[in-house]
Design an enzyme around this catalytic site. Sequence first.
Site, PDB file in Angstrom:
ATOM      1  N   GLU A 568       0.819  -1.210   0.000  1.00  0.00           N
ATOM      2  CA  GLU A 568       0.000   0.000   0.000  1.00  0.00           C
ATOM      3  C   GLU A 568       0.858   1.267   0.000  1.00  0.00           C
ATOM      4  OE1 GLU A 568      -3.025  -0.117  -0.659  1.00  0.00           O
ATOM      5  OE2 GLU A 568      -3.388  -2.253  -0.324  1.00  0.00           O
ATOM      6  N   HIS A 571       1.811   2.361  -3.453  1.00  0.00           N
ATOM      7  CA  HIS A 571       0.801   3.236  -4.064  1.00  0.00           C
ATOM      8  C   HIS A 571       0.942   4.663  -3.533  1.00  0.00           C
ATOM      9  CE1 HIS A 571      -1.337   0.212  -6.269  1.00  0.00           C
ATOM     10  NE2 HIS A 571      -1.729  -0.457  -5.204  1.00  0.00           N
ATOM     11  N   HIS A 574       3.779   6.544  -5.046  1.00  0.00           N
ATOM     12  CA  HIS A 574       3.446   6.901  -6.431  1.00  0.00           C
ATOM     13  C   HIS A 574       2.637   8.200  -6.446  1.00  0.00           C
ATOM     14  CE1 HIS A 574       2.092   5.181 -10.614  1.00  0.00           C
ATOM     15  NE2 HIS A 574       2.912   6.201 -10.720  1.00  0.00           N
TER      16      HIS A 574
END
Length: 785
Positions: A568, A571, A574
């Site tokens: 997670e 993500h 990102h």
Amino acid sequence: MLTRPAQNALLKSMQPLFRFRGCLLAKSTSTPRRDISTSSRKLAHPTTVPIPPSVDDHALVALLDQPSSFGIVSRLFQTQGGLFGHKELQQPSGFITLAEATLVRAQILTNRILRARESQDELRKVVKNLDRLSDMLCGVIDLAELVRNAHPDRAWVEAANQAYETLCEFMNVLNTDVGLYDVLKAVLSDPTIVQGMGPEEYSTAQIFWHDFEKSAINLPPEQRQRFVSLSSEILVLGREFLQEANTARPPASIHASELAGLKDKGMGARLQLQAQFTQKDLLVYPGSLQAQMIMRCAPAEEPRRKLYIAANSSTPSQIELLERLLRTRAELARLVGKESFAHMTLSDKMAKSPENVQYFLDALMDYTRPYARKALRTLSMRKQAHLQTPPFPTIQPWDRDFYCPPEPPAPPIPLPPLTLGTVFAGLSRLFYHLYGISLRPAECAPGEVWHPHVHKLEVVDEDAGVIGWIYADLFARRGKPSGAAHYTVRCSRRTDDDDEAEDGSIPAAEPYVRVSQSFESSKRHRVRGQDGEFQLPLVVLVCEFARPSVSSGPTVLDWHEVMTLFHEMGHAMHSMIGRTEYQNVSGTRCATDFVELPSILMEHFLSSPTVLSLFDVSSSTPSSAWQVGNHHQDPCHSIDTHSQILLAAMDQIYHSPSVVDPSFSSTSALEALHKSRGLIPYVPGTSFQTQFGHLFGYGATYYSYLFDRAIASRVWSQVFHANPLNRELGDKYKREVLKFGGGRDPWKMISHLLDSPWLENGNADAMKEVGQWRIEDEVGQPGRH
């Protein structure tokens, strides 16, 4: 892109399967942040020495591991100052007011875009204004999505639901607005405007164009209405399909004699006693703890066979429901001139077409099959020894867990117990080594969070200062959804060139406009080293870990929970690094078959002892309490991968042109696939497809996870494996991939990162090439004997 945010929000809410106050600039800590010198950044040998933990790293441990840190925020939670620091959200009714204000302001901006052909200057601003319009709506929709899933107060949930539905309905109207489509068409038809676009702006324009085209905008009114009707029908069928997929299957009737010799002496012994006492067959429900135990421990085949068939059964109505969904999707695709739903869905993905997906799956299957056959041969030898049969008996689906029993995931080396704070500190240290980015605890303002156990972390770049925020809602509580999720509550975009003054105004609308502007403006900041003013990203990480307490001490994570956090946070990074000028291409707003790459790659870092040393394992914990490392080879890993390839192939078949054939049968298609490409026999009478919920959420794109696993394995082995803490390598990954979000062709990103120019075209040969890369992600797989 006006559709994707709402669609993503809807899919997240349906799937069981990833966004503030505080310092806005980097504060100086009591001791300087550790520095990686220029010489250490350019190490030629494959080892970068870990830098000691910083003051902020120790603060993370204290924040997340000490029970005392959970009492001081209750006052902040009780005093309402505005959710996420928004004064508009001091109470649930504020959501409704905010939604109404957003609608008014969005309509004003829409009218400006519709008038854009009155001047060349306005035409040049159309893409920017469409992105503003999308962000205006998504800023409230995405926040509402989080609140309706995570807030413990029912009043807030209901208000968030109302705001969500109101704005999604308006967004759907915009998606079929012919006027907006015609304006964008005029922009993209003007060579002078297109030539003046930067790569991000052009990518954003193409996203809007594809979304309009997918909404049948260029069809006659009657067909457009049919498109809307079919889209609504697909949503209804999809919800029903997911409900049925999660419906309990009927129990299997098992005689006590069939459980003789159970290896489980706890639950197994109780089951046998129950059968002897009642003198009746046992009714065992698929998926129950009893069923899992029998599949692992019953020496006789018959009870395992019965449970397998029961678990994979369907009613005729469940099969018909799925096939109606598939046929309706096919009709929708035909309506917009596409050969199939897969052709329609894949046109803007890395794969580009179903044919290219098949090239990838065929290559991956050809590569994986020999390893899977070898693993099955090992299981067959175990079955032969167990049953004293002739050589190499056939492995049936119900043999799998008995001859290759699953184990919990385990670290590659022995580790002491890993507390939640220690893992977050390790993540922060890893991000600093790779990107010069770290995590720092931040205070919450009154009313800023939705529960007293939610913590706020600043994401700090060593050069730019604070670049975003992560809200960590990590602990289980009653009514909270299960599983882990990453919510992007606010995306990045540039705001100083919004040109709001030209939107126009209506005197009666001014109070609404001020509310909406106030909501947006609180997130705008200047970042050191970057031109302009930006809206910084805001993400929320939701998990369900046990809470630390005085009696039990800090939260200790199992290895699979550590893996979940790394995934997670991939993500989240990102989102933080992909701070683009247009919100429609920021962070994780990229192609479905690319978005999992950063998160899967993060799991690979857990295979490195060097990275694991960042958890600061030099503790006084007795070695008897350490997590045992996983040293054995997993013989079933390749079987797992082969099974996933079959599921991806099934997904492609179900969304191919064949589904419109009156004789199409989803069960017959599944049986034919197993007979032609499977390694474990298909069992007549079974119909697993009705339980495969991803057919709705990831229709025609289920290959994506395999695809990103293959790319992540390649990136890990060729870029990071030898020196996973090297700053130059981290900067290259950050520079070539993460910073672009979805604003650059993913094939170009990957080809540059891997120094493989032949991949840049992303054609059939590139898909075949990726299919031949070994998926080396055993760190993310359960260990097996």
